[in-house]
Design an enzyme around this catalytic site. Structure first.
Site, short mmCIF file in Angstrom:
data_model
loop_
_atom_site.label_atom_id
_atom_site.label_comp_id
_atom_site.label_asym_id
_atom_site.label_seq_id
_atom_site.Cartn_x
_atom_site.Cartn_y
_atom_site.Cartn_z
N CYS A 1 -6.58 7.08 4.83
CA CYS A 1 -5.83 7.44 6.04
C CYS A 1 -6.37 8.74 6.63
CB CYS A 1 -4.35 7.58 5.72
SG CYS A 1 -3.34 7.95 7.17
N GLN B 1 0.84 -1.20 0.00
CA GLN B 1 0.00 0.00 0.00
C GLN B 1 0.87 1.24 0.00
OE1 GLN B 1 -2.29 1.63 3.48
NE2 GLN B 1 -4.07 0.94 2.31
#
Length: 614
Positions: free
Chosen positions: A360, A329
Site C-alpha cells: 500500500c 487482506q
C-alpha cells in the site's frame, strides 16, 4: 493550450478521414473520432430526447451538476525541458492523487425521517415516546419517496424482502393495508442456507470491545519474542544463545508450537482478482466470479480496527458463497496486533488464505510503517510473518511492490528472506511506491523475482488489460497473474483470458453487467433508501474506471493498452457513447437508469482524480 492543440489534431484527423496517432492516445478508427464539444453536445441533446424512456423520471438535477467534479484534464503531452519549467506547479499537481477533502455524506441523510425498526420487525419500541422515527405506517408511506421500480429483486429471488415497507420496490410485496407478503416456496428453498459468511456477531463485537477475547497462540508466540529480547539484553552480542537462530523462532520452536499441518491451496496458473480498496466490494467480486476469476480477496482491512470490533472493517471480510477460493487482506505494522488479528480471523472467519498488505503506497499507512513501509523494516516484517504463520491454519501470502524508491528496487533482496520465514505465496506489483501508477510495470524485474522465489509461487501484477497482455505475462516465470485496474475497466477480462479472444462486448451487455451489480448491491447493502444510495455510490466509483474502456470494434490497433488515454469518440449507439463519458454527471445518468433519480441533496466526487489522465 495543450488541450486545444490535441482537440485540433483530433478534429483535423476526423475531417480528413485519416488517423494520425497522438502520443499517449489509443488509436481509434477515424470515423468515430470527435471533439470534446461535439461529444458533450450529442450526449446532452440525446439524453434530453430520451429521458423518461429509460427511467420515467426527469433529467439529472441541477444541484448534482453544480456539486460534481467534471472530467479530468487530458494527459499532458511531454514538453521540452525548457517548456516544462514554464508550467506552473499548481497546474502540474491539480489532478494528482485522491480527492482527500471530498464530502462524506452518510446514506441516512437522504431520508428526512425513517420508519422505526420496531415496526418492520413487529415488536415493541425500546425507546417509547422518545423515539424520533415514524411509528405511523400510513404517515411514513405518504412521505416516502416514490418506488424505483415495480419488481423487487430480493422478493423475486428469495421469496421475501426483509426491508418490508422501507424497500424502494415495496409495491410488489405490500398489500393495500400495508402488510408484507412472502413466496413460501422460495422462502423454503433458501431456509438454512448461508449466502454470506464472516459476519460479525454482536457477542463477538461486545467481547472485542471489552478486550475479553483470548489469544492463546498469539501470547505463546509473543512470549518467545520477549524472551529473545531478554536473552540479548543479558548475554549481549558476545554470548550468543546455544542454538543458532535466524530470528525470534528456531525450527525446533516452530515444531513444538505448530504440531498441525496447514491447509494446502494450489495457487498455480489461476487468475487472481486483486484486493481493491472501495471498488473490490462483495457485489463487484460476484460480477468477476461470473466472468471466470479463480481467486478473490477482500478489501484491505486495518488489523487494529478488526481487533476493536469495528462493524465497517469486519464488513470487508464478508464472503459470498460463490467465492470458492477466497482470502482476506490485512494491514498493520506491529507483530503483536498482526498476530492477534490473524488468530482472530483464523478462529471466527471462513477463509482459504490470509494476505499481508506490504504494497500500500498511501501516506496514511506508509508513515505508520505499514504497507510499503514493511519492506524497509525487515526485522518487524519477519516477526509479523512468523507470528501470523504460527497462529494460522491456512496459508499466509504477501503482496509487495518493487520497493519504495523508483530507482532502488529491493524486492529481489527480500524474497529469498521471505522464503525462510514461511510465506506460501508472493504477489509482486511491478512498480515502486514512488511511481504509484505512472510508467509501465517492470515485468523483466518480476521475472527475475519469480526465479528467486521458486519453488514458492509468485504472481505478477501490473498493466494487464487484454488476453495478449496476459499471454506475455505468463511467458515470464510467474506462477499466475493478478489483475487490478484491468478488472475495473473490463471485468469480462477473465473470460477473454480463459478463451484467448478479444470480446467486442456491446453496450447493452455492459449495461446488463451493471444491472447485475445493482441487484447484488441491493442484496448486500439493502433495498431501502440507505442501501440504494450505497449501491449507487459504489457503482459511481466503479464507473470512474469503466469509462476508460474502448470497444474492440472501434479500435484501429488492438489491444487497448492500460496507459493509453481514450480520445473523444462517438460510440456505435447512444449508450456506448454515454458509457465513454468521463464526466461525473453522465455516470450519475447511468446510475439513474438502474436506481432511479438521485435525491435532491445528492453529492458525489470520485475518490481518484485519475492520475493517469493528468
Amino acid at each position: 493550450f495543450k488541450e486545444k492543440r490535441m482537440e485540433g489534431v483530433m478534429e483535423e484527423n476526423t475531417e480528413r478521414g485519416t488517423s494520425v496517432a497522438v502520443k499517449g492516445e489509443a488509436a481509434i478508427k477515424p470515423e468515430f473520432l470527435t471533439t470534446k464539444e461535439k461529444f458533450h453536445d450529442l450526449i446532452d441533446s440525446e439524453w434530453q430526447g430520451c429521458k423518461g424512456e429509460t427511467t420515467g423520471e426527469s433529467d439529472t438535477p441541477e444541484e448534482v451538476k453544480d456539486t460534481s467534479v467534471g472530467e479530468p484534464e487530458p494527459k499532458r503531452v511531454k514538453l521540452d525541458p525548457e517548456e516544462e519549467k514554464k508550467v506552473e506547479k499548481t497546474d502540474r499537481k491539480r489532478f494528482r492523487g485522491q480527492n482527500k477533502s471530498r464530502p462524506h455524506t452518510k446514506p441516512t441523510t437522504y431520508e428526512e425521517k425513517r420508519l422505526c425498526l420496531s415496526v418492520i420487525q413487529k415488536r415493541e419500541c425500546t425507546f417509547g415516546d422518545k423515539c424520533t422515527f415514524y411509528h405511523d405506517v400510513a404517515a411514513y408511506m405518504a412521505s416516502k419517496p416514490a418506488d424505483i421500480g415495480e419488481r423487487c429483486y430480493l422478493y423475486e429471488t428469495f421469496g421475501k424482502c426483509e426491508y418490508g415497507l422501507t424497500c424502494r420496490f415495496s409495491k410488489e410485496h405490500t398489500t393495500p393495508d400495508f402488510q408484507t407478503t412472502e413466496k413460501e416456496d422460495l422462502v423454503k428453498a433458501f431456509e438454512g442456507r448461508t449466502l454470506t459468511k464472516n459476519n460479525l456477531s454482536k457477542d463477538l463485537q461486545f467481547r472485542l470491545r471489552k478486550r475479553s477475547v483470548a489469544f492463546k497462540k498469539s501470547e505463546e508466540y509473543l512470549k518467545t519474542l520477549s524472551n529473545n529480547k531478554d536473552k540479548k539484553r543479558h548475554h549481549g552480542n558476545d554470548n550468543p544463545p546455544p542454538v543458532k537462530t535466524l530470528g525470534p523462532l528456531t525450527d525446533a520452536d516452530v515444531t513444538k508450537l505448530r504440531p498441525c499441518e496447514k491447509k494446502q491451496v494450489d495457487f498455480r496458473d489461476k487468475l487472481y482478482l486483486a484486493p481493491l480498496t472501495t471498488c473490490g466490494n462483495l457485489p463487484f467480486r460476484r460480477v468477476c466470479k461470473r466472468f471466470g476469476v479463480d481467486i478473490t480477496c477482500g478489501e484491505m482491512a486495518m488489523c487494529t480496527n478488526l481487533l476493536q470490533g469495528h462493524q465497517s472493517e469486519w464488513a470487508l471480510l464478508k464472503r459470498h458463497e460463490s467465492e470458492d477460493l477466497f482470502g482476506v487482506q490485512v494491514e498493520g505494522c506491529f507483530p503483536d496486533t498482526m498476530t492477534r488479528c490473524a488468530e482472530l480471523i483464523n478462529t471466527y472467519a471462513d477463509v482459504d488464505f490470509v494476505d499481508i498488505n506490504s504494497g500500500c503506497p498511501i501516506d496514511l499507512v506508509y508513515k505508520k510503517g505499514g504497507g510499503c513501509g514493511l519492506m524497509t523494516r525487515t526485522r518487524k516484517f519477519e516477526q509479523i510473518i512468523k507470528g501470523m504463520n504460527h497462529v494460522l491454519d491456512v496459508p499466509l501470502t504477501v503482496k509487495i511492490r518493487t520497493g519504495v524508491q523508483e530507482k532502488s528496487s529491493i524486492a529481489h533482496k527480500l524474497i529469498p528472506e521471505m522464503k525462510t520465514w514461511g510465506v506460501s505465496m508472493i504477489t509482486l506489483h511491478g512498480r515502486s511506491r514512488e511511481q504509484r501508477y505512472t510508467k509501465l510495470a517492470d515485468w523483466d524485474y518480476i521475472n527475475t523475482c519469480a526465479e528467486l522465489a521458486s519453488p514458492i509461487p509468485l504472481f505478477g501484477n501490473g498493466d494487464i488489460l487484454s488476453y495478449e497482455d496476459a499471454v506475455k505475462a505468463r511467458e515470464t516465470g510467474v506462477s499466475g497473474i493478478m489483475i487490478a485496474r484491468g478488472a475495473l475497466i473490463k471485468p469480462w477480462i477473465f473470460t477473454e483470458i480463459k478463451e484467448n479472444r478479444h470480446w467486442d462486448i456491446s453496450s447493452s451487455e455492459r449495461l446488463d453487467i451493471l444491472k447485475d451489480f445493482t441487484n447484488y448491491g441491493l442484496e448486500h447493502w439493502g433495498s431501502d433508501t440507505r442501501g440504494v444510495e450505497k449501491t449507487r455510490k459504489f457503482m459511481l466509483e466503479w464507473l470512474s474506471f469503466m469509462c476508460r474502456y474502448i470497444p474492440v470494434g472501434l479500435l484501429e490497433r488492438m489491444p487497448q493498452k492500460i496507459n493509453e488515454r481514450p480520445p473523444y469518440y462517438m460510440g456505435r449507439n447512444y449508450l456506448e457513447s454515454l458509457m465513454a463519458s468521463q464526466n461525473v454527471g453522465d455516470w450519475i445518468r447511468i446510475s439513474e437508469m438502474l436506481l432511479g433519480p438521485v435525491p435532491k441533496n445528492f453529492i458525489f466526487l470520485p475518490k481518484h482524480k485519475a492520475n493517469a489522465y493528468k
